[in-house]
Design a protein around this motif. Structure first.
Motif, PDB file in Angstrom:
ATOM      1  N   ARG A 212     -22.618 -11.002 -16.737  1.00  0.00           N
ATOM      2  CA  ARG A 212     -22.154 -10.014 -16.107  1.00  0.00           C
ATOM      3  C   ARG A 212     -22.639  -8.457 -16.310  1.00  0.00           C
ATOM      4  O   ARG A 212     -22.650  -7.851 -15.337  1.00  0.00           O
ATOM      5  CB  ARG A 212     -20.748 -10.012 -16.959  1.00  0.00           C
ATOM      6  CG  ARG A 212     -19.843 -11.296 -16.671  1.00  0.00           C
ATOM      7  CD  ARG A 212     -18.499 -10.944 -17.271  1.00  0.00           C
ATOM      8  NE  ARG A 212     -17.565 -10.090 -16.006  1.00  0.00           N
ATOM      9  CZ  ARG A 212     -17.061 -10.257 -14.987  1.00  0.00           C
ATOM     10  NH1 ARG A 212     -17.406 -11.638 -14.365  1.00  0.00           N
ATOM     11  NH2 ARG A 212     -16.449  -9.408 -14.438  1.00  0.00           N
TER      12      ARG A 212
ATOM     13  N   VAL B 157     -24.674  -6.530  -5.715  1.00  0.00           N
ATOM     14  CA  VAL B 157     -25.285  -7.923  -6.312  1.00  0.00           C
ATOM     15  C   VAL B 157     -26.441  -8.046  -5.509  1.00  0.00           C
ATOM     16  O   VAL B 157     -27.465  -8.570  -5.722  1.00  0.00           O
ATOM     17  CB  VAL B 157     -24.302  -8.845  -6.264  1.00  0.00           C
ATOM     18  CG1 VAL B 157     -24.942 -10.413  -6.522  1.00  0.00           C
ATOM     19  CG2 VAL B 157     -23.256  -8.837  -7.186  1.00  0.00           C
TER      20      VAL B 157
ATOM     21  N   LYS C 252     -29.577  -6.248  -6.558  1.00  0.00           N
ATOM     22  CA  LYS C 252     -30.018  -6.577  -7.778  1.00  0.00           C
ATOM     23  C   LYS C 252     -30.658  -8.099  -7.629  1.00  0.00           C
ATOM     24  O   LYS C 252     -31.849  -8.205  -8.273  1.00  0.00           O
ATOM     25  CB  LYS C 252     -28.866  -7.157  -8.739  1.00  0.00           C
ATOM     26  CG  LYS C 252     -29.062  -7.625 -10.141  1.00  0.00           C
ATOM     27  CD  LYS C 252     -30.219  -6.665 -10.943  1.00  0.00           C
ATOM     28  CE  LYS C 252     -30.550  -7.006 -12.346  1.00  0.00           C
ATOM     29  NZ  LYS C 252     -31.071  -6.366 -13.098  1.00  0.00           N
ATOM     30  N   MET C 253     -30.237  -8.739  -6.450  1.00  0.00           N
ATOM     31  CA  MET C 253     -30.788 -10.118  -6.461  1.00  0.00           C
ATOM     32  C   MET C 253     -32.380  -9.839  -5.623  1.00  0.00           C
ATOM     33  O   MET C 253     -33.362 -10.637  -5.870  1.00  0.00           O
ATOM     34  CB  MET C 253     -29.965 -10.941  -5.225  1.00  0.00           C
ATOM     35  CG  MET C 253     -28.913 -11.539  -6.239  1.00  0.00           C
ATOM     36  SD  MET C 253     -29.279 -12.683  -7.724  1.00  0.00           S
ATOM     37  CE  MET C 253     -30.203 -14.017  -6.845  1.00  0.00           C
TER      38      MET C 253
ATOM     39  N   LEU D  93     -21.142  -6.567 -13.117  1.00  0.00           N
ATOM     40  CA  LEU D  93     -20.057  -6.891 -12.484  1.00  0.00           C
ATOM     41  C   LEU D  93     -19.049  -6.075 -13.247  1.00  0.00           C
ATOM     42  O   LEU D  93     -17.864  -6.094 -12.443  1.00  0.00           O
ATOM     43  CB  LEU D  93     -19.848  -8.158 -12.853  1.00  0.00           C
ATOM     44  CG  LEU D  93     -20.900  -9.491 -12.340  1.00  0.00           C
ATOM     45  CD1 LEU D  93     -20.351 -10.737 -12.255  1.00  0.00           C
ATOM     46  CD2 LEU D  93     -20.945  -9.100 -10.806  1.00  0.00           C
TER      47      LEU D  93
ATOM     48  N   ASN E 279     -25.952  -8.272 -16.495  1.00  0.00           N
ATOM     49  CA  ASN E 279     -27.197  -8.482 -15.794  1.00  0.00           C
ATOM     50  C   ASN E 279     -26.899  -7.910 -14.146  1.00  0.00           C
ATOM     51  O   ASN E 279     -27.652  -7.208 -13.539  1.00  0.00           O
ATOM     52  CB  ASN E 279     -27.854  -9.770 -15.657  1.00  0.00           C
ATOM     53  CG  ASN E 279     -29.332  -9.705 -15.101  1.00  0.00           C
ATOM     54  OD1 ASN E 279     -30.014  -8.855 -15.447  1.00  0.00           O
ATOM     55  ND2 ASN E 279     -29.516 -10.761 -14.513  1.00  0.00           N
ATOM     56  N   LEU E 280     -25.666  -8.537 -13.940  1.00  0.00           N
ATOM     57  CA  LEU E 280     -25.343  -8.392 -12.427  1.00  0.00           C
ATOM     58  C   LEU E 280     -24.457  -7.176 -12.106  1.00  0.00           C
ATOM     59  O   LEU E 280     -24.037  -6.687 -11.269  1.00  0.00           O
ATOM     60  CB  LEU E 280     -24.634  -9.465 -11.886  1.00  0.00           C
ATOM     61  CG  LEU E 280     -25.595 -10.712 -11.618  1.00  0.00           C
ATOM     62  CD1 LEU E 280     -24.946 -11.822 -11.373  1.00  0.00           C
ATOM     63  CD2 LEU E 280     -26.907 -10.594 -10.816  1.00  0.00           C
TER      64      LEU E 280
ATOM     65  N   ALA F  81     -25.203 -12.754  -0.843  1.00  0.00           N
ATOM     66  CA  ALA F  81     -24.212 -12.408  -1.865  1.00  0.00           C
ATOM     67  C   ALA F  81     -22.847 -12.284  -1.255  1.00  0.00           C
ATOM     68  O   ALA F  81     -22.744 -11.462  -0.089  1.00  0.00           O
ATOM     69  CB  ALA F  81     -24.721 -11.217  -2.553  1.00  0.00           C
TER      70      ALA F  81
END
Length: 284
Positions: free
Chosen positions: A264, A204, A207-208, A269, A266-267, A87
């Motif tokens: 946006r 991020v 999250k990933m 942002l 979900n991540l 990321a």
């Protein structure tokens, strides 16, 4: 379908999706050759491993010629070799890194296809299956280079299928969602990190990691490959698994604004953890 004497070549088959795919094809009756940059020891798997670096023209030609000497034909090519990018903001990756990921993920596929297609044309038949990603049709913030390489695979594959269809050769793309493999263990780290992205990069990344841990098993992707390989009338795109199928449906039918907002959210942002520039104070 009778798989006797059918020969398959799977790149990046030393682990993860590639290994699961090679094993699944072997179980279905294909004579399978996997590839790895380091090669492999005989007897460790249900398929043979050929040394191959998809970024080197000479290595690609040598592996394909070796296979032709051994079997005299190639019925199925699965282009799986590739790697991801950690990321990062798009401006945190240098041009050299952009070239590196495309050299493997996209041009590696092109090299393999250029080496194999002449043999398939002479046979009058063949299947080419390229491992793409849901990120090939959905944007992936903070993984722009990886998403771009997968978008390129989508476009190339669709054009190629039109070209080769009259030669008895069909092309398909497999679109996995997050898959639980060691794929993230060798991510390309950005070489021009900026402090402005530090907080969102960490968020991020976490999250990933969670998405990968909760992702599909490699066998889900392998099953999609086999389905495409055996289809009497193969489709161009095969989402791999329920999650990928749902994302494909959303991309096709949901309003663009809804998809954008979902990505946006979900991540996260728009969360307060994202660093924002200060508003300058103007002196009177």
């Amino acid at each position: 379908m009778n798989m006797e004497n059918k020969v398959a070549l799977v790149t990046g088959a030393s682990s993860g999706i590639g290994e699961a795919t090679a094993q699944r094809l072997s179980k279905a009756g294909y004579k399978v050759y996997g590839t790895s940059r380091r090669g492999g020891q005989p007897g460790q798997r249900s398929f043979d491993i050929l040394p191959l670096d998809v970024t080197q023209d000479e290595s690609v030609e040598a592996a394909v010629q070796k296979l032709m000497q051994l079997e005299g034909r190639i019925d199925l090519l699965v282009n799986n070799a590739g790697f991801g990018v950690a990321a990062a903001g798009a401006e945190e990756n240098s041009i050299e890194q952009a070239q590196s990921i495309f050299d493997t993920n996209f041009f590696g596929m092109v090299r393999m296809i250029r080496a194999v297609v002449p043999h398939m044309r002479r046979q009058g038949s063949g299947r080419i299956i390229n491992i793409g990603s849901v990120f090939g049709f959905l944007p992936m913030p903070y993984m722009a280079l990886y998403a771009a390489s997968k978008h390129a695979i989508e476009g190339y594959s669709e054009s190629l299928d039109h070209e080769l269809r009259t030669r008895g050769i069909r092309v398909s793309v497999i679109e996995p969602a997050n898959t639980n493999t060691q794929f993230d263990a060798n991510l390309l780290e950005p070489d021009a990190k900026l402090d402005e992205y530090r907080e969102v990069r960490a968020a991020v990344t976490q999250k990933m990691k969670e998405l990968v841990e909760a992702g599909d098993k490699p066998g889900v992707v392998a099953d999609a490959v086999l389905k495409a390989a055996l289809a009497a009338r193969p489709k161009l795109r095969y989402p791999a698994g329920v999650r990928a199928g749902g994302l494909r449906w959303l991309r096709r039918f949901a309003p663009a604004g809804l998809v954008d907002a979902g990505i946006r959210k979900n991540l996260q942002l728009d969360a307060s953890t994202v660093s924002r520039p200060r508003t300058p104070v103007l002196e009177k």
